[in-house]
Scaffold this active site. Structure first.
Site, short mmCIF file in Angstrom:
data_model
loop_
_atom_site.label_atom_id
_atom_site.label_comp_id
_atom_site.label_asym_id
_atom_site.label_seq_id
_atom_site.Cartn_x
_atom_site.Cartn_y
_atom_site.Cartn_z
N ASN A 156 38.44 36.13 48.09
CA ASN A 156 37.48 36.90 47.31
C ASN A 156 36.15 36.16 47.36
O ASN A 156 36.01 35.09 46.76
CB ASN A 156 37.94 37.04 45.86
CG ASN A 156 39.18 37.89 45.72
OD1 ASN A 156 39.67 38.46 46.69
ND2 ASN A 156 39.71 37.98 44.51
N GLU B 252 43.02 34.81 42.17
CA GLU B 252 41.97 33.89 41.71
C GLU B 252 42.44 32.91 40.63
O GLU B 252 41.92 32.92 39.51
CB GLU B 252 40.77 34.69 41.19
CG GLU B 252 40.06 35.49 42.26
CD GLU B 252 38.76 36.11 41.77
OE1 GLU B 252 38.42 35.96 40.58
OE2 GLU B 252 38.07 36.76 42.57
N GLN C 125 42.40 46.63 34.81
CA GLN C 125 41.02 47.09 34.92
C GLN C 125 40.90 48.57 35.25
O GLN C 125 39.84 49.15 35.08
CB GLN C 125 40.28 46.27 35.97
CG GLN C 125 40.09 44.82 35.58
CD GLN C 125 39.32 44.05 36.63
OE1 GLN C 125 39.91 43.39 37.47
NE2 GLN C 125 38.01 44.13 36.61
N TYR D 70 31.01 48.17 39.90
CA TYR D 70 31.25 47.67 41.25
C TYR D 70 31.68 48.76 42.23
O TYR D 70 31.76 48.51 43.42
CB TYR D 70 32.37 46.62 41.22
CG TYR D 70 31.97 45.22 40.83
CD1 TYR D 70 31.44 44.35 41.78
CD2 TYR D 70 32.14 44.75 39.54
CE1 TYR D 70 31.10 43.04 41.45
CE2 TYR D 70 31.80 43.44 39.20
CZ TYR D 70 31.29 42.59 40.16
OH TYR D 70 30.95 41.31 39.82
N GLU E 226 38.30 40.72 48.36
CA GLU E 226 37.26 41.24 47.47
C GLU E 226 35.90 40.79 47.98
O GLU E 226 35.72 39.62 48.35
CB GLU E 226 37.41 40.75 46.02
CG GLU E 226 38.59 41.32 45.26
CD GLU E 226 38.64 40.82 43.82
OE1 GLU E 226 37.57 40.46 43.27
OE2 GLU E 226 39.73 40.79 43.24
N SER F 162 35.41 45.89 33.60
CA SER F 162 35.09 44.58 34.15
C SER F 162 35.28 43.46 33.13
O SER F 162 34.36 42.69 32.83
CB SER F 162 33.65 44.58 34.68
OG SER F 162 33.38 43.39 35.40
N TRP F 163 36.51 43.41 32.57
CA TRP F 163 36.86 42.37 31.62
C TRP F 163 35.82 42.26 30.50
O TRP F 163 35.46 43.25 29.89
CB TRP F 163 37.09 41.03 32.34
CG TRP F 163 38.06 41.13 33.48
CD1 TRP F 163 37.79 41.08 34.80
CD2 TRP F 163 39.49 41.36 33.38
NE1 TRP F 163 38.93 41.25 35.55
CE2 TRP F 163 39.99 41.42 34.71
CE3 TRP F 163 40.40 41.51 32.33
CZ2 TRP F 163 41.33 41.62 35.00
CZ3 TRP F 163 41.73 41.72 32.62
CH2 TRP F 163 42.19 41.77 33.93
N HIS G 215 47.51 39.74 38.40
CA HIS G 215 46.06 39.78 38.31
C HIS G 215 45.67 39.69 36.84
O HIS G 215 45.09 40.62 36.28
CB HIS G 215 45.52 41.06 38.96
CG HIS G 215 44.05 40.99 39.31
ND1 HIS G 215 43.55 41.34 40.55
CD2 HIS G 215 42.98 40.62 38.58
CE1 HIS G 215 42.24 41.20 40.55
NE2 HIS G 215 41.86 40.75 39.35
N LYS H 30 29.00 46.88 33.89
CA LYS H 30 28.93 46.23 35.19
C LYS H 30 29.75 47.06 36.17
O LYS H 30 30.97 47.02 36.18
CB LYS H 30 29.47 44.80 35.10
CG LYS H 30 29.21 43.96 36.35
CD LYS H 30 29.74 42.55 36.16
CE LYS H 30 29.34 41.64 37.30
NZ LYS H 30 29.90 40.27 37.14
#
Length: 477
Positions: A289, A160, A14, A438, A376, A429-430, A115, A436
């Site tokens: 997270n 995750e 990312q 953050y 997170e 963000s994928w 990740h 998006k």
């Protein structure tokens, strides 16, 4: 390490960019975004935030912002281009330089090994549905522990597992882009087996710190107290939380969940000969997270489905059935719905600060005095740069309200050891692309990825500098 870690977090794909530089192998994301499998409108992370070339600038900003720890991930294909076997010395040298620079700025590294950027070579052999991927992960983890163990003291195996696999095999919006619950369960089992294998390797070494796992935590709340709803909440908790956490800290999957799953799915991939590895593969700490809770009602009707909002347009991650907004259904078990009285982001994430308190209390109740890091916590927003900054008061409010829940938990004996904002700076963000945002720092992706601190960066800096005084006044410690 300091007594409390205040930091921020990123992930390799990312933020790094440099997708094919200096010997790096291809990941599933590189393949997806450079093939006809990817919709034409979806952006890629080829350059991302260009952290690969700008990491010293980023660490300087973190230091000036009062942060003392950085949670990030190694890129598996940057270190092992094919996922196993040959090592890429340039990738290894990059991470050594990155960690050394980080420490020069007084920043503690917190490394996640995986990740979501699975090496393409392993994906072509079945990915997380092939047990050989678990052994390859253990090989990769062992190398990293030996190579970086002198300079890294906080390690996490996976990031995750629940959410990533839900996107891969539930909503089907992450590679391999399928909707198949049977395959999801198989891949979930192998990921947790991989984590346990890595933990077994970690235990063979001395003085290299602690090993944990990073889990997306979803405290589950029922719509009422009926017996049917209590069962639904139990099932939701097992699937969203205990599948990962029980296995990582108790040594195996929750039996009640296995009994229910066996009524609908083939669990023959779960091998008795693996039990010893799981039993010995428990971990030292948990990274949580936390973004939102799960509001649960009993299953009513229909096949299983998962909706994810990748558009930033409210309600696009919701399916309305009558007056009920359903977000996820697991047939014969539960439905996750939107609280009609809740407040939601543009990506259909409910803003529910109390959930972070309930989450850490839940972990303490289930697993004892386990060290907990909030690895997170953050909010994605549509933002504009005006006069070289961003007025992100919504992010400041979000952070303040969530952080304020933690001192009470610490006062009650919960071992909360750190808090990381997602994310250090704006990143890719994928499937949401670059819209998006953050970050605490605005990245101008159109102009050489120039950095601009947002108002939240300034707020976080001031908060870190004053948090002891603030909370000693409020909680007496």
């Amino acid at each position: 390490m300091t007594d409390f870690l205040w930091g921020s977090a990123t992930a390799a794909y990312q933020c790094e960019g440099a997708w094919h530089e200096e010997g790096k192998g291809l990941s599933i994301w590189d393949d997806y975004f450079h093939s006809d499998k990817c919709p034409a409108h979806v952006e890629n992370g080829d350059t991302a935030s260009d952290h690969y070339h700008k990491f010293e600038e980023d660490f300087k900003m973190m230091k000036e912002g009062g942060q003392n720890s950085y949670r990030f991930s190694f890129s598996w294909p940057r270190i092992m281009p094919d996922g196993t076997g040959k090592i890429n010395p340039q990738g290894v040298a990059y991470y050594h330089k990155m960690i050394a620079t980080m420490r020069q700025y007084g920043i503690e590294p917190n490394v996640t090994l995986y990740h979501w950027d699975l090496p393409l070579s392993l994906h072509k052999k079945g990915g997380w549905e092939n047990i050989e991927t678990a052994f390859a992960f253990a090989e990769y983890a062992k190398f990293c522990f030996h190579e970086f163990g002198d300079s890294v003291k906080l390690w996490a195996t996976l990031n995750e597992p629940f959410y990533s696999l839900l996107c891969m095999y539930g909503s089907g919006n992450y590679p391999p882009n399928v909707k198949d619950a049977q395959r999801l369960l198989h891949a979930a089992y192998i990921q947790m087996y991989a984590s346990a294998l890595a933990a077994n390797e970690f235990r063979k070494l001395e003085n290299i710190g602690q090993l944990g796992i990073v889990a997306d935590i979803h405290p589950c709340y029922g719509v009422d107290d009926s017996e049917a709803c209590q069962f639904a909440v139990q099932m939701a908790d097992h699937i969203m939380n205990n599948w990962v956490l029980d296995t990582a800290f108790k040594g195996y999957f929750p039996q009640q969940l296995l009994d229910e799953l066996a009524k609908q799915y083939d669990l023959s991939f779960m091998k008795e000969e693996h039990r010893a590895i799981f039993d010995k593969g428990t971990l030292d700490f948990v990274g949580l997270n936390y973004y939102n809770r799960a509001y649960i009602r009993p299953y009513t009707t229909g096949e299983s489905f998962v909706l994810v909002n990748n558009s930033g347009s409210k309600n696009s991650g919701i399916r309305e059935t009558g007056k009920v907004k359903r977000m996820m259904v697991v047939k014969n078990m539960f439905e996750k719905i939107a609280d009609p009285n809740g407040t939601f982001t543009e990506w259909d994430f409910e803003i529910y600060p109390k959930g972070i308190y309930d989450a850490v209390k839940m972990v303490q109740k289930k697993y004892g005095d386990l060290p907990i890091y909030i690895t997170e916590n953050g909010i994605g927003l549509h933002e504009k740069l005006i006069n070289h900054t961003v007025d992100d008061t919504a992010r400041i409010s979000f952070m303040q309200r969530h952080i304020d829940e933690l001192p009470k938990a610490k006062k009650e004996g919960v071992a909360v050891m750190g808090y990381y904002v997602w994310s250090t700076f704006d990143l890719y963000s994928w499937i949401n692309g670059y819209d998006k945002r953050y970050g605490l720092v605005y990245v101008d992706f159109a102009h050489e990825n120039k950095r601009y601190p947002k108002q939240s960066y300034v707020w976080y800096k001031n908060f870190i500098n004053n948090w002891r005084e603030l909370y000693e006044t409020k909680y007496g410690h």
